[in-house]
Design a protein around this motif. Structure first.
Motif, short mmCIF file in Angstrom:
data_model
loop_
_atom_site.label_atom_id
_atom_site.label_comp_id
_atom_site.label_asym_id
_atom_site.label_seq_id
_atom_site.Cartn_x
_atom_site.Cartn_y
_atom_site.Cartn_z
N LEU A 124 0.85 -1.30 -0.28
CA LEU A 124 0.01 0.09 0.13
C LEU A 124 0.68 1.30 0.03
CD1 LEU A 124 -2.89 -0.93 2.50
CD2 LEU A 124 -3.13 -0.38 -0.02
N SER A 125 2.04 1.19 0.62
CA SER A 125 2.89 2.61 0.74
C SER A 125 3.28 2.70 -0.80
CB SER A 125 4.02 2.31 1.66
OG SER A 125 4.82 1.04 1.30
N ASP A 126 3.61 1.68 -1.67
CA ASP A 126 3.98 1.87 -3.03
C ASP A 126 3.08 2.63 -3.71
OD1 ASP A 126 6.52 0.42 -2.42
OD2 ASP A 126 5.54 -1.38 -3.13
N ALA A 127 1.63 2.14 -3.57
CA ALA A 127 0.47 2.82 -4.19
C ALA A 127 0.56 4.40 -3.77
CB ALA A 127 -0.63 2.01 -3.96
N SER A 128 0.69 4.46 -2.51
CA SER A 128 0.68 5.91 -1.89
C SER A 128 1.72 6.47 -2.52
CB SER A 128 0.72 5.82 -0.47
OG SER A 128 0.46 7.13 0.02
N GLN A 129 2.76 6.11 -2.64
CA GLN A 129 4.04 7.02 -3.15
C GLN A 129 3.70 7.25 -4.72
OE1 GLN A 129 7.98 5.13 -2.81
NE2 GLN A 129 8.65 6.70 -4.13
N ILE A 130 3.19 6.32 -5.45
CA ILE A 130 2.89 6.54 -6.83
C ILE A 130 1.87 7.70 -6.89
CG2 ILE A 130 1.90 5.51 -9.23
CD1 ILE A 130 3.08 2.69 -7.92
N ARG A 131 0.96 7.63 -6.20
CA ARG A 131 -0.23 8.56 -6.46
C ARG A 131 0.36 9.85 -5.85
NH1 ARG A 131 -5.55 9.61 -5.69
NH2 ARG A 131 -6.34 11.29 -4.56
N SER A 132 1.18 10.24 -4.79
CA SER A 132 1.84 11.31 -4.53
C SER A 132 2.69 11.91 -5.76
CB SER A 132 2.82 11.11 -3.07
OG SER A 132 1.91 10.89 -2.17
N GLU A 133 3.65 11.13 -6.30
CA GLU A 133 4.40 11.59 -7.39
C GLU A 133 3.54 11.80 -8.48
OE1 GLU A 133 7.51 8.91 -7.99
OE2 GLU A 133 8.30 8.73 -5.98
N PHE A 134 2.49 11.29 -8.76
CA PHE A 134 1.60 11.46 -9.97
C PHE A 134 0.81 12.90 -9.63
CE2 PHE A 134 -2.53 11.89 -11.96
CZ PHE A 134 -2.50 11.16 -13.28
N GLU A 135 0.25 12.97 -8.54
CA GLU A 135 -0.22 14.37 -8.25
C GLU A 135 0.51 15.44 -8.19
OE1 GLU A 135 -3.96 13.10 -5.21
OE2 GLU A 135 -1.88 13.30 -4.20
N ALA A 136 1.88 15.38 -7.91
CA ALA A 136 2.77 16.27 -7.87
C ALA A 136 3.11 16.71 -9.45
CB ALA A 136 4.01 15.95 -7.17
N LEU A 137 3.10 15.70 -10.28
CA LEU A 137 3.39 16.10 -11.48
C LEU A 137 2.29 16.70 -12.40
CD1 LEU A 137 5.21 15.32 -14.21
CD2 LEU A 137 3.95 13.05 -14.30
N ALA A 138 1.13 16.19 -11.98
CA ALA A 138 -0.09 16.92 -12.42
C ALA A 138 -0.13 18.39 -12.14
CB ALA A 138 -1.33 16.17 -12.09
N GLU A 139 0.21 18.72 -10.79
CA GLU A 139 0.20 19.84 -10.23
C GLU A 139 1.13 20.84 -11.00
OE1 GLU A 139 0.12 19.77 -6.38
OE2 GLU A 139 -1.80 18.48 -5.87
N SER A 140 2.21 20.25 -11.30
CA SER A 140 3.31 21.04 -11.89
C SER A 140 3.29 21.28 -13.47
CB SER A 140 4.78 20.15 -11.89
OG SER A 140 4.74 19.13 -12.50
N GLY A 141 2.06 21.11 -13.86
CA GLY A 141 1.88 20.99 -15.51
C GLY A 141 1.93 20.13 -16.44
N GLY A 142 2.17 18.77 -15.73
CA GLY A 142 2.20 17.46 -16.74
C GLY A 142 3.65 16.90 -16.75
N GLY A 143 3.80 15.87 -17.45
CA GLY A 143 4.88 15.19 -17.87
C GLY A 143 4.64 13.64 -18.12
N THR A 144 5.57 12.90 -18.05
CA THR A 144 5.44 11.27 -18.56
C THR A 144 5.68 10.28 -17.28
OG1 THR A 144 6.19 11.97 -20.68
CG2 THR A 144 6.35 9.60 -20.11
#
Length: 382
Positions: A124-144
């Motif tokens: 579950l901690s892996d899923a949480s980390q992936i979500r956090s990194e995805f959200e940070a990426l989306a908020e910064s304008g996007g990426g890959t």
């Protein structure tokens, strides 16, 4: 007499549940697990997009079993000659019969930089980390986001992230890399085609025939060129647990490692009664555990009657899959016999399997939540 089951994953839970009914009441039945909770691993990807779903895929082991003693500890090693299990806290646990059901860890194959820079999806901690990194990426304008490995776990992860990006209207591209020539490469061709169609529908950039050679903090390097990333998720393979020195135990169709030890589930490489290699999957682990329970019962009876002697005759396991299921974002693919389903029929099948499994594991509340989460979306049969 003591019977110890190592691990509370699919194999460990089903095996222990069966042993509670099969073993004499005076047998000390113990499960050793490092968290004390059962994680419904095949639904873990859901927690990336829906963090509230995490509570529905975790079941305390004490809520599942009736007579079994649950010991929360990390297994460091198994001494089969001494019949003793070494635990990380410095204590040990003796056994008369043991079942090794420790599951598997992510394999990085010694590829430089991959383990350092990638997030696996095992906890579950892996899923949480992936979500956090995805959200940070989306908020910064996007990426890959790059997902390495297009087995079922990689397919589900990539599909979930693509659906997440669409749902959040985020400028995030999802790239799925696979060394072999197709997604879900271990599965039938019709199933592969349907999975690829669902990935295309979700907007995942699928690149097959791509071999990863290394990773830096900016790109996944492949023999076909560099693939820049902002988030890197690795689902590229499995290895044995640390307690087994990273190796998966080779066992034949009766699961026996020796006359007092069996190995079941992803911790083992199983060859069935017909000489076929059994795929590492939740479905296989559950089916193996049912046969293994009968064999453990036999070993216990033999150990009580004979101090030494010939190994008793054990039941042979034959892998016979009724079909395959995989989620792909808001869609799903199911194969039953030669027929492949997508959309509503596939999602209904996936929901039914997940709910019935959770209910069998003692999670009626979780079963209801899973059904509510997974129903929906129209679709077609291939």
């Amino acid at each position: 007499m003591r019977v110890v089951v190592l691990g509370g994953g699919y194999a460990g839970v089903v095996l222990t549940d069966k042993l509670e009914d099969r073993l004499p009441a005076d047998v000390d039945l113990v499960v050793v697990d490092e968290t004390g909770e059962h994680l419904v691993q095949h639904e873990l990807h859901r927690a990336i997009r829906r963090p509230e779903f995490a509570g529905d895929i975790v079941v305390p082991l004490d809520d599942i079993f009736d007579r079994t003693r649950v010991e929360v500890a990390t297994v460091e090693s198994v001494d089969r000659d001494a019949r003793e299990i070494a635990l990380a806290d410095g204590t040990s646990l003796e056994y008369d019969v043991a079942a090794v059901c420790l599951g598997a860890a992510s394999a990085f194959y010694g590829l430089p930089g991959v383990e350092e820079h990638a997030v696996p999806l095992k906890r579950l901690s892996d899923a949480s980390q992936i979500r956090s990194e995805f959200e940070a990426l989306a908020e910064s304008g996007g990426g890959t986001v790059v997902v390495g490995g297009a087995g079922l776990s990689g397919v589900q992860t990539a599909g979930e992230l693509a659906a997440f990006a669409r749902e959040e209207n985020a400028a995030v591209d999802v790239v799925l890399l696979e060394q072999l020539d197709s997604v879900a490469p271990s599965f039938p061709e019709r199933f592969q085609r349907a999975v690829r169609d669902e990935l295309d529908r979700e907007g995942v950039d699928v690149r097959t025939g791509v071999t990863v050679s290394r990773a830096t903090d900016e790109a996944v390097e492949t023999e076909s060129g560099d693939v820049p990333y902002d988030v890197f998720v690795w689902t590229g393979g499995i290895r044995g647990p640390d307690a087994l020195d990273g190796e998966r135990v080779d066992v034949r169709a009766d699961f026996s490692v020796d006359d007092r030890t069996v190995a079941v589930g992803d911790a083992a490489r199983v060859v069935d009664s017909e000489g076929a290699a059994v795929p590492a999957s939740a479905q296989a682990a559950v089916r193996e555990a049912r046969v293994a329970a009968r064999n453990v019962e036999t070993l216990v009876a033999d150990a009580r009657e004979h101090e030494d002697g010939f190994r008793p005759r054990l039941e042979q396991y034959t892998f016979d899959s009724p079909g395959w299921l995989v989620s792909v974002g808001d869609g799903a693919v199911a194969q039953v016999g030669p027929t492949v389903f997508r959309g509503t029929a596939a999602r209904a099948a996936k929901s039914g399997v997940g709910a019935s499994y959770l209910a069998a594991a003692g999670g009626a509340r979780e079963a209801v939540a899973l059904l509510s989460e997974e129903f929906g979306a129209a679709g077609d049969r291939e």
